[in-house]
Design an enzyme around this catalytic site. Structure first.
Site, mmCIF file in Angstrom:
data_model
loop_
_atom_site.group_PDB
_atom_site.id
_atom_site.type_symbol
_atom_site.label_atom_id
_atom_site.label_comp_id
_atom_site.label_asym_id
_atom_site.label_seq_id
_atom_site.Cartn_x
_atom_site.Cartn_y
_atom_site.Cartn_z
ATOM 1 N N MET A 59 -5.682 -6.874 8.782
ATOM 2 C CA MET A 59 -5.268 -6.144 10.012
ATOM 3 C C MET A 59 -5.849 -4.907 10.353
ATOM 4 S SD MET A 59 -1.261 -7.000 9.388
ATOM 5 C CE MET A 59 -1.217 -6.332 7.598
ATOM 6 N N ARG A 116 -3.144 3.365 8.646
ATOM 7 C CA ARG A 116 -3.431 2.076 8.141
ATOM 8 C C ARG A 116 -2.275 0.949 7.979
ATOM 9 N NH1 ARG A 116 -8.459 3.246 4.767
ATOM 10 N NH2 ARG A 116 -8.310 5.564 4.726
ATOM 11 N N HIS A 126 -16.253 -7.590 1.445
ATOM 12 C CA HIS A 126 -15.377 -8.374 2.046
ATOM 13 C C HIS A 126 -15.504 -9.967 1.474
ATOM 14 C CE1 HIS A 126 -13.861 -11.521 5.110
ATOM 15 N NE2 HIS A 126 -12.732 -10.412 5.424
ATOM 16 N N CYS A 149 7.605 -39.363 -11.167
ATOM 17 C CA CYS A 149 6.187 -39.939 -11.395
ATOM 18 C C CYS A 149 5.247 -39.929 -10.411
ATOM 19 C CB CYS A 149 6.132 -41.234 -12.088
ATOM 20 S SG CYS A 149 7.111 -42.372 -11.067
ATOM 21 N N LYS A 186 0.920 -1.321 0.009
ATOM 22 C CA LYS A 186 -0.100 0.099 -0.044
ATOM 23 C C LYS A 186 0.844 1.094 0.118
ATOM 24 C CE LYS A 186 -4.133 1.823 2.744
ATOM 25 N NZ LYS A 186 -5.016 0.837 2.405
ATOM 26 N N TYR A 216 11.606 -34.777 -17.548
ATOM 27 C CA TYR A 216 10.183 -34.765 -17.734
ATOM 28 C C TYR A 216 9.563 -34.787 -16.260
ATOM 29 C CZ TYR A 216 10.254 -40.087 -17.004
ATOM 30 O OH TYR A 216 10.322 -41.066 -16.547
ATOM 31 N N GLY A 224 -8.347 -6.557 4.846
ATOM 32 C CA GLY A 224 -9.103 -6.614 6.168
ATOM 33 C C GLY A 224 -8.473 -7.456 7.141
ATOM 34 N N ARG A 255 -3.502 -0.950 -6.459
ATOM 35 C CA ARG A 255 -2.604 -1.996 -6.347
ATOM 36 C C ARG A 255 -3.216 -2.916 -7.635
ATOM 37 N NH1 ARG A 255 -5.680 -4.709 -1.206
ATOM 38 N NH2 ARG A 255 -7.723 -5.030 -2.667
ATOM 39 N N SER A 297 13.426 -42.718 -12.578
ATOM 40 C CA SER A 297 12.116 -41.696 -12.512
ATOM 41 C C SER A 297 11.824 -41.740 -10.798
ATOM 42 C CB SER A 297 10.832 -42.522 -13.004
ATOM 43 O OG SER A 297 9.647 -41.859 -12.743
HETATM 44 C C1 PEP Z 1 6.069 -43.110 -6.001
HETATM 45 O O1 PEP Z 1 6.403 -43.707 -4.869
HETATM 46 O O2 PEP Z 1 6.371 -41.778 -5.889
HETATM 47 C C2 PEP Z 1 5.417 -43.577 -6.997
HETATM 48 C C3 PEP Z 1 5.111 -43.009 -8.070
HETATM 49 O O3 PEP Z 1 5.003 -44.885 -6.705
HETATM 50 P P1 PEP Z 1 3.472 -45.366 -5.916
HETATM 51 O O4 PEP Z 1 2.955 -44.050 -5.758
HETATM 52 O O5 PEP Z 1 2.944 -46.375 -6.851
HETATM 53 O O6 PEP Z 1 4.385 -46.127 -4.883
#
Ligand code: PEP
Ligand code: MG
Length: 894
Positions: A102, A91, A451, A845, A22, A865, A100, A335, A777
C-alpha cells in the site's frame, strides 16, 4: 460516539485490529519509552467506513485537526510553517503486514514557501529540495493518480544529463529544477496544481492511503496470503525525521536475529544519508549494520539496547526500521519479523531454551507448511560445477527454472506449466504476480532486506538477491556475468540457502531434515530444533496420524516418518502393470470357471502385496480398501482398440479376436460419468467373486503373518457406500470369507469392517450406516467432489483460477477442506455415527488429511486420526500437535 484517531501514547499492541500492526507497535514502543517520533493513528474502522461509503467519515477531519494541533504544540512548530515547517509522514498499516503493498507519503507540509524555510533551518538546501521532489513524486502518483514512471523517467533523464550515477550526484539546483518539472507534470497530467495547503495535503494523503487498500497490488497480496478483504488499513501520521541530512544521518533496517537462519545476533542493513524507503527499495547498495559501530558508535550502542528491549518484550524475533538524524537515533517501526521456515524452527527452539517462551508457544510458532519446505531437497554441491554467480542467500531452498525477465513473462510461462526463475535488477511491488508464479527470484541489486528478499521470504519463494556480478538487461531479455550471456528461457539453478546461481539444472539431494525423518540422523542445530518441535507435537496431539500407502516400501517409509498405521491402502493400484492381463481375463471370462481361474491367478499376487504391507506395519492397523474404480479403467483405451481393429480390417486382415472381445467389453462398460458410475461398493455387489477374492487375499495374508509370529492388524474398508443396505450385503460377504479362511487355516481371522464416508447421502445417514460399520473413514476427495458437484479430475484446470480470482474461495476445496459445506457433513456424520455406535473409530483419508488447516478442523471435529501420503506424515503430526494447543499465547506470525 465512534473514535477514529488514537495518539501513539494511547494505543498498544493488543489493539492491532483497530490500529493496524504498525500503529499498534508504534504505540507499544512509545509506551516502552523508546525514541519514537510523535504521531497518531487513524483507525481501520475509519478506513472501512470510507471504503463502504466512498466519503470521509463524519468527525474524522475534526479529530485529525485536534491531534495535529497537539502534535504542533508539542513540537513548537506548525505543519508547513513557512520559516520552520513541521513535516509529516503518512503511512499505511494493516492488521497483517503487507510490505510495500500500500502507499506511503513522506514530507507532507512542504510547499513553495516552506521548502525555503526548511532549506534555511536545516542549513542544507539540497536536502530541502530533495524532500520536496519526493513529496511531489509520492503525492503526485498516489494521491493524484499520475503514472509513477513519468516521475522516474524525469529523474533518470536529469541524472543522465548531469552524469550522476545515483541520486547523490544531483545538486540543490538540479533538484529545484526537478521540482518545477514535477509540478508541471502534475498540472499537465491532472489539470490541477499540486496543493500548496499543508492541511489539504494531509487530508488527501490519508484518504489516498485508505484507497490503496483496494489497489491491485494489495488485492493480489491479500489473496495469496489469505488476508480478508474487509479488514481495511489504518493510517499512521507521524512527525518526519530525516536520514538524508548528511553523513551523520542515515536509515536502516535491523533484525534481532537472522531471519534466514534464526542465528542470534545483530543483523541488518544500513544506508548513510538516506531515507528508509531507499534502504528497502534496494536502490543503492547498503552496508551491513555492524558497520554502524564505526560510523556512529553511540547510536549503534543505543540501537543494540533497544533491540534487546524489544526482543525481550515481544519474546520473539523483531524487525526494526530506524533513522538517525544528525546523530540522533529514532525508532520508526517494529514488528514480529517474517522469517524463513528454517529460522522459525531455530528461533522457537532457542527462545524456549532461553526461557523466554514456553514449549507450547514454541510449537505454536512453527508450522507444517514450514516443515514441508524444510523437507525439500537441496542442491548436491559436490556434483555441481562452479557457480555462475553469487548473491545474498535471502530465502532458502533450491529452485530450477528458465530465466525470465519480467513479471508478465513469468506469469505467462508458469501458466503454461513451465518452471521459471524471475531475474530482475531489483523487484518492486508490481513484480508480485511474477514472484508468485516463479520458482525463485534472482536480483542483481539490493540487500537481504530489499523488497525481493522480504517478499520472497514471506511467501516461501527461493531468493538470491544482490548478485552484483550479474548485469540484467531487461530490454534485451538476458543477463550477462563474466562474459557469459544467459538469454531468456535458459535454465538456471538458484540456491537460496547458499546464494549461488548455476547454469543448467543442478542435481538435488535430500535435506538434513529429510534425512532425520528417513534415517534418524540427528545432526545440526536445525534438525535438533525440528526434533524438539516434533517431540512436543507428539506429546500434545490427540489425533493419530496414519499414512496412505499401497506398497510395503511406502508403508515402511511412512512408519519411519512416524505413521501409526495405514489409513488407506488402495488395492486397485495392485491391478496395474503386468497384472492388467489378469484383470482383463476376469472381465472377459465367459463363464464361472473362467472367472474363477482369473481371480485365482490374482489371489496370490494380492496376498503377497498385503503380507508385505502388514509386515511393514506389524502391530499397527492397516486399513485395506476393497476395489474402488470402475473396471474399465483397467482395460485398454477404447479409441486405441477401435483404431487397431479398424487398421487390421483396412489391411484386409482379421482383427485379433482378443481385441474384438475387449472392445465389446469396453463398449459395454462405457460410462459418461464414470466417477458417478459403477465403482466402489457397487462393483463388489455386481461383479461376482471380486470381493471374495480380495477378502480371501487379506485373510490369508493375516494367517501368513500370524504364522510368521507377527501381529497383523488388517481392517477392511468398503468404498463409496451411500446406503446402509449396500454395506450390510457387502459385509455379510466379507464375514463369510473371513469365517471360511479361519476354518480352513485354524487361525481365527478377525478384521474390523468399516466404510468410507464419501457421499453426502452416507454422511446424512451416518447413524444408520454405523449400525453396520465398525469404523468410518472420510473420503474427503469424493465427498468434496460430490458435495460441490465438481469433477475432481476436471475442474481445477478448467476454472478454479477464475473462481480464486473472483474470491469464491481462497484455496481450492480439494486442497483445504471446505468447512462450511463438506465440513458440516463431516460433523453430522461424526455426531450421528457416534450416537449410534459410541466406540466408532473415525478417521479421514482424503488429501485433506495432510493439509495443515484441514488437520485443525479434523481435530476440532473430534476425529480419531488423519491419514495422508507418507511425506506429509511429519506435517500432519506437527499440525495435529499445534491443533491441540490451548488457544492462548500463540503468536501471529503472518
Ligand atoms: C477420497 O475420496 O477421499 C479417497 C480417499 O478415495 P479416492 O481418492 O481413492 O477416491
Ligand atoms: Mg474416494
Amino acid at each position: 460516539m465512534v473514535r477514529y484517531v488514537y495518539d501513539f501514547t494511547e494505543g498498544g499492541r493488543d489493539l492491532a485490529g483497530l490500529l493496524g500492526g504498525k500503529g499498534a507497535n508504534l504505540a507499544e514502543m512509545t509506551r516502552l519509552g523508546l525514541p519514537v517520533p510523535p504521531g497518531f493513528t487513524v483507525t481501520t474502522e475509519a478506513c472501512r467506513a470510507f471504503l463502504a461509503t466512498g466519503a470521509e467519515p463524519d468527525g474524522l477531519a475534526h479529530e485529525i485537526s485536534g491531534h495535529l494541533a497537539a502534535l504542533e504544540q508539542a513540537a513548537g512548530r506548525r505543519l508547513g510553517q513557512p520559516d520552520d515547517p513541521l513535516l509529516l509522514s503518512v503511512r499505511s498499516g494493516a492488521r497483517f503486514s503487507m510490505p510495500g503493498m500500500m502507499e506511503t507519503i513522506l514530507d507532507i507540509g512542504l510547499n513553495d514557501d516552506s521548502v525555503l524555510g526548511l532549506a534555511k533551518v536545516s542549513g542544507n538546501e539540497r536536502f530541502a529540495w530533495d524532500s520536496y521532489r519526493r513529496l511531489l513524486q509520492m503525492f503526485g502518483s498516489t494521491v493524484m493518480g499520475v503514472d509513477g514512471a513519468l516521475f522516474e523517467n524525469a529523474l533518470a533523464e536529469l541524472k543522465r544529463s548531469r552524469g550522476a550515477v545515483n541520486d547523490l550526484g544531483l545538486e540543490a539546483a538540479d533538484l529545484a529544477g526537478l521540482v518545477a518539472v514535477y509540478q508541471e507534470l502534475i498540472r499537465r497530467e491532472t489539470g490541477e496544481c499540486f496543493p500548496q495547503s499543508p492541511a489539504e495535503q494531509l487530508r488527501r494523503a490519508v484518504l489516498a492511503v485508505f484507497e490503496s487498500w483496494r489497489g491491485e497490488r494489495a488485492r493480489v497480496y491479500r489473496r495469496r496470503e489469505h488476508i480478508p478483504d474487509d479488514l481495511g488499513t489504518a493510517v499512521n501520521v507521524q512527525i518526519m525525521v530525516f536520514g538524508n541530512l548528511g553523513a551523520d544521518s542515515g536509515s536502516g533496517v535491523a533484525f534481532t536475529r537472522d531471519p534466514a537462519t534464526g542465528q542470534p545476533g545483530l543483523y541488518g542493513d544500513y544506508l548513510a544519508n538516506a531515507q528508509g524507503e531507499d534502504v528497502v527499495a534496494g536502490i543503492r547498495n547498503t552496508v551491513a549494520l555492524t558497520a554502524l559501530a564505526e560510523l556512529d558508535p553511540v547510536s549503534y550502542e543505543q540501537l543494540l539496547g533497544h533491540m534487546r528491549t524489544l526482543e525481550t518484550h515481544y519474546r520473539d524475533l523483531c524487525d526494526i526500521e530506524f533513522t538517525i538524524e544528525r546523530g540522533r537515533l529514532w525508532m520508526l517501526q517494529t514488528r514480529v519479523g517474517k522469517r524463513t521456515a528454517e529460522a522459525a524452527f531455530a528461533i522457537a527452539a532457542e527462545l524456549v531454551e532461553e526461557g523466554l517462551i514456553t514449549p507450547d508457544e514454541g510449537l505454536a510458532r512453527v508450522s507444517g507448511d514450514g516443515l514441508a519446505r524444510l523437507m525439500f531437497p537441496r542442491f548436491d554441491t559436490s556434483a555441481v560445477g562452479e557457480p555462475l554467480a553469487h548473491g545474498l542467500p535471502a530465502s532458502p531452498g533450491a529452485a530450477v527454472g528458465a530465466a525470465v525477465f519480467d513479471s508478465a513473462e513469468a506469469v505467462r510461462r508458469a501458466a503454461a506449466g513451465e518452471k521459471v526463475v524471475l531475474v530482475r535488477q531489483e523487484t518492486t511491488p508490481d513484480d508480485l504476480p511474477g514472484m508468485i508464479a516463479a520458482q525463485a527470484v534472482l536480483t542483481s541489486r539490493g540487500g537481504k532486506t530489499s523488497h525481493a528478499a522480504v517478499v520472497a521470504r514471506g511467501m516461501g519463494r527461493v531468493c538470491v538477491c544482490g548478485a552484483e556480478e550479474i548485469t540484467v538487461d531487461t530490454e534485451a531479455r538476458r543477463f550477462t556475468v563474466a562474459g557469459t550471456t544467459v538469454d531468456e528461457g535458459t535454465v538456471v539453478s538458484v540456491d537460496g540457502s547458499g546464494g549461488a546461481v548455476y547454469l543448467g539444472a543442478a542435481p538435488l539431494v535430500d535435506s538434513a531434515v529429510m534425512r532425520y525423518f528417513e534415517a534418524g540422523e540427528r545432526s545440526g542445530a536445525l534438525v535438533g530444533a525440528v526434533a524438539r518441535a516434533m517431540e512436543r507435537a507428539d506429546g500434545m496431539r490427540r489425533l493419530e496420524v496414519r499414512a496412505n500407502a499401497d506398497t510395503p516400501e511406502d508403508a515402511a517409509r511412512a512408519r519411519r516418518f512416524g505413521a501409526q498405521g495405514v489409513g488407506l491402502c488402495r488395492t486397485e493400484h495392485m491391478f496395474l502393470g503386468e497384472r492388467r492381463k489378469l484383470v482383463e481375463a476376469m472381465i472377459l471370462a465367459g463363464d464361472e470357471t473362467e472367472r474363477e481361474k482369473a481371480l485365482g491367478a490374482l489371489l496370490p499376487l494380492q496376498r503377497q502385496d498385503f503380507t508385505g504391507i502388514l509386515e511393514a506395519m506389524d502391530g499397527l492397523p492397516v486399513t485395506i480398501r476393497l476395489i474402488d474404480p470402475p473396471l474399465h479403467e483397467f482395460l485398454p483405451d477404447r479409441t486405441d482398440l477401435a483404431v487397431r481393429i479398424a487398421a487390421a480390417e483396412a489391411g484386409g486382415a482379421v482383427p485379433d479376436p482378443h481385441d474384438t472381445a475387449l472392445l465389446d467389453a469396453v463398449n459395454r462398460m462405457h460410462e459418461e460419468n464414470p466417477m458417478l458410475g459403477l465403482r466402489g461398493v457397487r462393483l463388489g455387489l455386481v461383479v461376482p467373486g471380486l470381493v471374495a477374492m480380495q477378502v480371501r487375499a487379506i485373510a490369508e495374508a493375516v494367517v501368513e503373518r500370524v504364522r510368521a509370529g507377527g501381529s497383523p492388524e488388517a481392517e477392511i474398508m468398503v468404498p463409496l457406500v451411500g446406503a446402509v443396505e449396500e454395506l450390510r450385503i457387502e459385509r455379510a460377504e466379507v464375514e463369510r470369507v473371513l469365517a471360511e479362511v479361519s476354518a480352513e487355516s485354524g487361525v481365527p481371522v478377525r478384521c474390523p469392517v468399516g466404510t468410507m464416508i464419501e457421499l453426502p447421502r452416507a454422511a446424512l445417514t451416518a447413524g444408520r450406516i454405523a449400525e453396520e460399520a465398525e469404523f468410518f473413514s472420510f473420503g474427503t476427495n469424493d465427498l468434496t467432489q460430490t458435495t460441490w458437484g465438481f469433477s475432481r479430475d476436471d475442474v481445477e484446470a478448467a476454472f478454479f483460477s477464475a473462481y480464486l480470482d473472483k474470491g469464491i474461495f481462497a484455496t481450492s476445496p480439494f486442497e483445504t477442506l471446505d468447512r462450511d459445506g463438506v465440513g458440516r457433513l463431516v460433523r453430522i456424520a461424526v455426531d450421528e455415527g457416534r450416537a449410534a455406535r459410541p466406540d466408532l473409530k473415525i478417521g479421514v483419508c482424503g488429501e485433506h488429511g495432510g493439509d495443515p488447516e484441514s488437520v485443525h478442523f479434523f481435530h476440532t471435529a473430534g476425529l480419531d486420526y488423519v491419514s495422508c501420503s507418507p511425506f506429509r506424515v511429519p506435517v500432519a503430526r506437527l499440525e495435529a500437535g499445534r491443533a491441540a494447543l490451548p488457544r492462548t499465547g500463540t503468536s501471529d506470525s503472518r
